[in-house]
Each structure stands twice: as C-alpha cells, then as structure tokens.
Design an enzyme around this catalytic site. Sequence first.
Site, mmCIF file in Angstrom:
data_model
loop_
_atom_site.group_PDB
_atom_site.id
_atom_site.type_symbol
_atom_site.label_atom_id
_atom_site.label_comp_id
_atom_site.label_asym_id
_atom_site.label_seq_id
_atom_site.Cartn_x
_atom_site.Cartn_y
_atom_site.Cartn_z
ATOM 1 N N THR A 1 0.838 -1.193 0.000
ATOM 2 C CA THR A 1 0.000 0.000 0.000
ATOM 3 C C THR A 1 0.875 1.245 0.000
ATOM 4 O O THR A 1 2.033 1.209 0.426
ATOM 5 C CB THR A 1 -0.895 0.082 1.248
ATOM 6 N N ASP A 2 0.323 2.349 -0.444
ATOM 7 C CA ASP A 2 0.951 3.633 -0.165
ATOM 8 C C ASP A 2 0.710 3.940 1.315
ATOM 9 O O ASP A 2 0.017 3.193 2.017
ATOM 10 C CB ASP A 2 0.369 4.728 -1.062
ATOM 11 N N ALA A 3 1.277 5.023 1.811
ATOM 12 C CA ALA A 3 1.219 5.338 3.239
ATOM 13 C C ALA A 3 -0.226 5.320 3.735
ATOM 14 O O ALA A 3 -1.114 5.936 3.153
ATOM 15 C CB ALA A 3 1.847 6.703 3.502
#
Length: 579
Positions: free
Chosen positions: A282-284
């Site tokens: 995932t992104d942040a």
Amino acid sequence: MVDLSQAPFSLAPSAIAWVESTLGSMTLDEKLGQLFINLNTSFDTDYLDDIVADRGVGGIRFMGAPSPVVQAHIRYAQSKAKVPLLVASNPEMGGAGSISDGTLVTSHLGAGSSPDPDDAYRLGYVGGRETASIGCNWAFAPIVDIHRNWRNTVIGTRSFGDNADIVIERAKRYFDGLSESGSAAAMKHFPGDGIDERDQHVVTTYNTLGYDEWNDSYGRVYRELIEYGVQSIMIGHIGAPALSRHFRPNMTDAEVKPATLAPELLQDLLRGELGFNGLIITDASMMVGFTQALPRRDAVPAAIAAGCDMFLFFRDPAEDRAYLRAGIENGVVTEERLNEALLRVLGLKASLGLHETPRDELVPPVDALEVIGSDEHRAIAASVSDRAVTLVKDTAATLPLTPQTHHRIRLYGITGQSDFTGTDPSGYLDIAKEELERVGFEVHVFKNALQRQAEGEEGVYFHTVMADEASGDYAEKYDAALVFANVAGFAQEATVRIHWSTPMAAEIPWYVTEVPTVLVSLNQPTHLIDVPMVKTLVHAYTPSRESIRAAVEKITGASEFTGTFNENVWCGATWGTRL
C-alpha cells in the site's frame, strides 16, 4: 499460489526452502509483524528495540537525517531483527530526500525532459548507489504515473511526462540505474495518478479513464515494466470506477473504493490480466485517500484481504496489529491470503540475498558513505541539469541576457511554504544571487513587506512596498528582472499554485512592461497559469546549485538550451500563456 521460482523473484530451490521454512516456523504474531513497514520517527535504540525486536516488523523507512546517523540507525535495526529487514527509501530525485546530504540530481520531470534517455538511468544510478550505501535495499521508485491533467500538481514534477511512451522509456532506464546498486524497485502509484487534479495525500482521488483507454496508456506502462522485471508495485489510494465496474458490473458509486481496498483491481486486474507475480504494498496508510474510505479497524485487514501484501506505516502499532489480528480471526483475511502475502514478503527478501548475507554485512561499512555527495555524483547532477534545463518560451526575444547588456539585475524569489520534509524552501535565492554574481551581474534582491518587517523595518505595509518598488524610475535602476520560483507543497493541499506574499504584491511581474523579465521555475511546470505576462520562461526542475548554474549559463548564452517540454506548460491552452 505464489510461484517463487518465477519472475520477479526467480528464486533457486535453496532460497525457496528458506522462505518456506521461515514461514513455517513463525507464530501468528511474527506473521503479523512481517506485513508492516514502520516509519521510524526516532533514532533512539529503545524505540528500535520495540519496533524491530519486539513487534518484528517486516521492514522500515526512516526520517531524513545525515547519512552517518541513518546508516548507524539501520545497522542497529538489522542487528535486532529476527528476519532481515526490508529497508525502504524514496530516491525519486537521487540521494536527496532519503538523506539530508544526498545528491539532488533532478526530478522525474527533469529526467523526462532531457533529450538523453540515459539521464533517467543516471538518476536511478545515483539514487540507488547513495541509498544502498546507508543500508537501504528497496526503493519506492520509479514513479510511472502519467501527467495527463495539467492541474495535477502532486505528480507535476514527479512524472516523467504526459504520455505512456516517455514514461515507459525513462522508467526502464531509471530501473536499470537503480538495479546496479542491488536494490529492488517499487513502481508507483497503481492504477495511476495524473487524471484527477487532486492529491491522494489529502483526499481520495480517481483515475476515470475507461477500460480500453486505461489499457492503452497506464495499462501499457504497467505491462511493460512488469515484463521488464520490476519487483514490487505500490498501490495508490486512487479509485478507478470504470475499471472496477469492468470486473464488477453491478457496483454502485458508493461501492467504488481506492485501489488499496479493491480486490477487483488488485486480483482481477493486476494479478490476473497484467500477470504480476511480485510484491504489492500500500501507499502510506495515513493518507486521507485511504482513511476516508473505511473505519481503520476495517480498512487495515481489508487492504490485505483485497490483495496487498504489505501495509505501509502504522498509525499506532498496537492498534493496527490488533485490527489485522481481528480480521484474521473473523475470516476477513483467510489463512491462504495471509500465507500468500508472507511468501511474497519473504520471497522479496530472499531475492535480495538477505537470507544468506551475514547479519553484520547487511549494512555497508562506514567508508561506503564516501559516495554520498561525491564529486562523481555532483558531476552527474551538473551534466543532467545542463541537458534538462528547458526554454519554454521567449516570445519577446529577451535572451540572451549578459552582464554586458543587462548589468543590473532585480532578483525576485517566489517561494512555497516549507513542506513536510522541513527543508528550507528559500535557500535557492542565495544560490541564484551567487551564480548571477559569479558571471558578472550586479544583483539587487527584492524583499517583501514581511521580510522587511522581520528585519525590524518600521512603517512597512504592503502598499508602501508597492509604492517603493513600482516607481517611474524602475528601468533607470535595473536593466532586467529575474524571478526564481520554488513552489512545492504536495501532501498538504490538493493543488499547488503561486501564493504571493501580500495582496497585489510588488513581486508579481508588473515590471514586464518596464524591463526584460525572465522567470525560472525550479519546481512546478505550470506557472504560466499565474504569470502569463512573463515573456520568457525557463524550467530548471530542481532548486539545486547545479540546476541554477545551468539555467544562468543558458540565460546568458554561454550554453544552449536542449531540454524539452510537454503541452502541460500551456495549462490546458489557457488564453495568454503562449504570448
């Protein structure tokens, strides 16, 4: 099932045996830890003992600091890890950003604007080499978004360009350069940024292309880079309604989720149609594009269930682990899905050779830091800047400006707020003054009302500054005006535009009718929306000394402009930008 013998892992039987035996020996708590990348917000050893030794995270990222501090931090972290850590960095512009003393080569847009495709290779080479020297083994790059919407500023400088061909060509060369360091790559941000004008850091955004058009653009980028061997993909908190409905025709508007929570995008499209076998992260997870979609207790397990193999950053380590554990216990995350994710996490580690590297050799020795900011790397940055700096327009035939023809320069700085890195956004102006004086100009730096008040000047108001600056003898005092703009700010606002210091500020280019005026952008490519009156616009892409020096040399005619630009500079054909 995951086939670790196939690309991008391509593991030998002995490495696969290590992955399987390591997985088989893990407790549930140890399995949970491996699914998280922690953002290390402290260099304290007690903090690392908790995060690495006790919670057993699968990997870490760190906050920017001088390279010796970061290297020692990573060395200690690896010494405490039961399973070797993935150590991530963000070398989007070279070594800069990952470490405070790293080399700023150029932006992705700068590498995409150079006539030499190998400048993207050089960007990846320097970034990989400098981050590997501190102990990183995983790069959250290259960025393979396509800057289709000129209003999108989060990737305005972070995309190689506005079409799939340039992105594919330059991303491959970046990957080649990065791979020389032995680091794995994570291209981002699937299913693709650059259509929406907003920023997923602060709101869920959407790629609204239809299925066929997406396949001919973003899909082609991902297919080619997957075939090229990129090991992992970072998923954006970006919804794709048409793509989701292609796989789930009856999906309602309310059911459209960002890709991080969308199994139809991760499993049916990315794993299925695109055939990606590598690791998905995932992104942040604190981005509002993610947090607005579901309550966190639901979103954490839902991301893994949807097909993400790793979760980027805890909000709170105890809470997030508890949410994931609950998701396993209530069947949201099946045992099969959990083990698939772990096989890929461990498989990436094995593909990097972490399993067979002695623990005290996972981080290079201190003398490896000599490459950071080295003469070699600074020379690369200078050569890239020389090729990339771009003349967008010079409709009044202003150039060249030389100390002999335009000796007295009025120098203005347009500065965005300090972003989340904490870097001083105004340091470029001192560099610009020095570089202009170096070639022989007499430089007079403008100070706005706030700056003059901060220096103790009394009776200053924006109207008095305007009266002082915009006087009838302006052309008698100055021969030309140079404006350097360093306006950034992604992750803190949905769009980025010039914010003047005061109402009707005296630094706004009113003076274009008085003296020859040149604006040099050190960041965003779309400033003509705000300064269409400027007849000469140069893009230098980054606020580094190398970029500023190259821009000055080209403005004075000492070297030729060779950089290129795409149609985004005209701001959607906004009237007046080409004049």
